[in-house]
Design an enzyme around this catalytic site. Sequence first.
Site, PDB file in Angstrom:
ATOM      1  N   LYS A  95       6.371   2.416  19.335  1.00 25.93           N
ATOM      2  CA  LYS A  95       5.635   3.121  18.288  1.00 25.93           C
ATOM      3  C   LYS A  95       4.259   3.550  18.782  1.00 25.93           C
ATOM      4  CE  LYS A  95       4.696   4.517  14.039  1.00 25.93           C
ATOM      5  NZ  LYS A  95       3.272   4.344  13.802  1.00 25.93           N
ATOM      6  N   GLU A 128       1.932  11.882  19.481  1.00 29.30           N
ATOM      7  CA  GLU A 128       1.488  12.548  18.249  1.00 29.30           C
ATOM      8  C   GLU A 128       0.051  13.047  18.397  1.00 29.30           C
ATOM      9  OE1 GLU A 128       0.111  10.491  14.267  1.00 29.30           O
ATOM     10  OE2 GLU A 128       2.299  10.436  14.425  1.00 29.30           O
ATOM     11  N   TYR A 129      -0.815  12.232  19.008  1.00 30.95           N
ATOM     12  CA  TYR A 129      -2.204  12.648  19.252  1.00 30.95           C
ATOM     13  C   TYR A 129      -2.228  13.959  20.038  1.00 30.95           C
ATOM     14  CZ  TYR A 129      -4.830   8.380  17.950  1.00 30.95           C
ATOM     15  OH  TYR A 129      -5.437   7.353  17.281  1.00 30.95           O
ATOM     16  N   ASN A 149       1.099  -1.818  12.401  1.00 31.70           N
ATOM     17  CA  ASN A 149       0.820  -1.199  13.702  1.00 31.70           C
ATOM     18  C   ASN A 149       0.139  -2.182  14.647  1.00 31.70           C
ATOM     19  OD1 ASN A 149       1.920   1.399  13.422  1.00 31.70           O
ATOM     20  ND2 ASN A 149       0.150   2.086  12.242  1.00 31.70           N
ATOM     21  N   GLY A 180       5.283   7.701   7.189  1.00 36.08           N
ATOM     22  CA  GLY A 180       4.154   7.979   6.311  1.00 36.08           C
ATOM     23  C   GLY A 180       4.547   8.079   4.849  1.00 36.08           C
ATOM     24  N   GLY A 226       0.821  -1.200   0.000  1.00 38.39           N
ATOM     25  CA  GLY A 226       0.000   0.000   0.000  1.00 38.39           C
ATOM     26  C   GLY A 226       0.853   1.247   0.000  1.00 38.39           C
ATOM     27  N   HIS A 234       4.799   6.627  20.756  1.00 32.64           N
ATOM     28  CA  HIS A 234       5.069   7.684  19.768  1.00 32.64           C
ATOM     29  C   HIS A 234       3.770   8.241  19.212  1.00 32.64           C
ATOM     30  CE1 HIS A 234       5.322   8.723  15.465  1.00 32.64           C
ATOM     31  NE2 HIS A 234       6.508   9.239  15.719  1.00 32.64           N
TER      32      HIS A 234
END
Length: 295
Positions: free
Chosen positions: A164, A171-172, A86, A114, A9, A167
């Site tokens: 992760k 980020e949120y 994830n 990303g 993907g 992390h």
Amino acid sequence: MQLGLIGLGKMGGNMRERIRRAGHTVVGYDHNPELSDAGSLSELVEKLEAPRTVWVMVPAGAPTQSVIDDLAKLLQPGDTVVDGGNSRWTDDERHAAELGGKDIGFVDAGVSGGVWGLENGYALMVGGAAEHIARVQPVFDALKPEGPYGYVHAGGVGAGHFSKMVHNGIEYALMQAYAEGWELLEKADSVTDVREVFRSWQEGTVIRSWLLDLAVDALDEDEHLDAVKGVAQDSGEGRWTVEAAIDHAVPLPAITASLFARFASRQDDSPQMKMIAQLRNQFGGHAVESTDGGR
């Protein structure tokens, strides 16, 4: 080295390209035959020389479990599987045990980068036994950013995905802080150019970051975000971070609030706010807006 890569993907496809640019051979498989280098998982395994390394890059949960189950039947002792999706760290322990029973190594890799990872590199947080990680090290070196940072052997099985997860929890909270500051600036009549205020923070301030740069890019495309509906989903790691905080009795007020803010964003007509509005009316006589627009 050779690598089998399952899941091509947005991230998986770019990772394949970056690894190939470093001189390694990648045999990719995806449900979309137009993206695949092999027609099936068994064909992918057949194209790799032993000892094989196969990187799984599919959605967490049932899809990853299905691929792990299939690989357990197809691979041989001495081969290695990397889960770069994830996945929840507790799933890693189960996958390692399942594969370890057949002398197949397992490494969990938290991957951040990303759509920008192809050019900038991917931050990698990996967990597992040193001997298994050593087998994959050339691929980690190909994927990581240039320079000394961006890669860590975080610990045993599960440590990569746990790192992760934290992390993403951070980020949120960071995104929530930028979003709240932006909304307050937009509401203030005295501030006439919110976009340029954000841009002014990009150099010389303690809150400068890549997320801030991306916020400015978004405002350049749509200055007041008029074209965007105010709804944000959560991908799972935020919830897991809060759950882990409860398990370890670690207070995470900022991360927890940022997760709950996303839940609130999905409510066009918040039931909680109905109760709050009525309570304010009951104790203070404050006006209540009716569903038909009246008061």
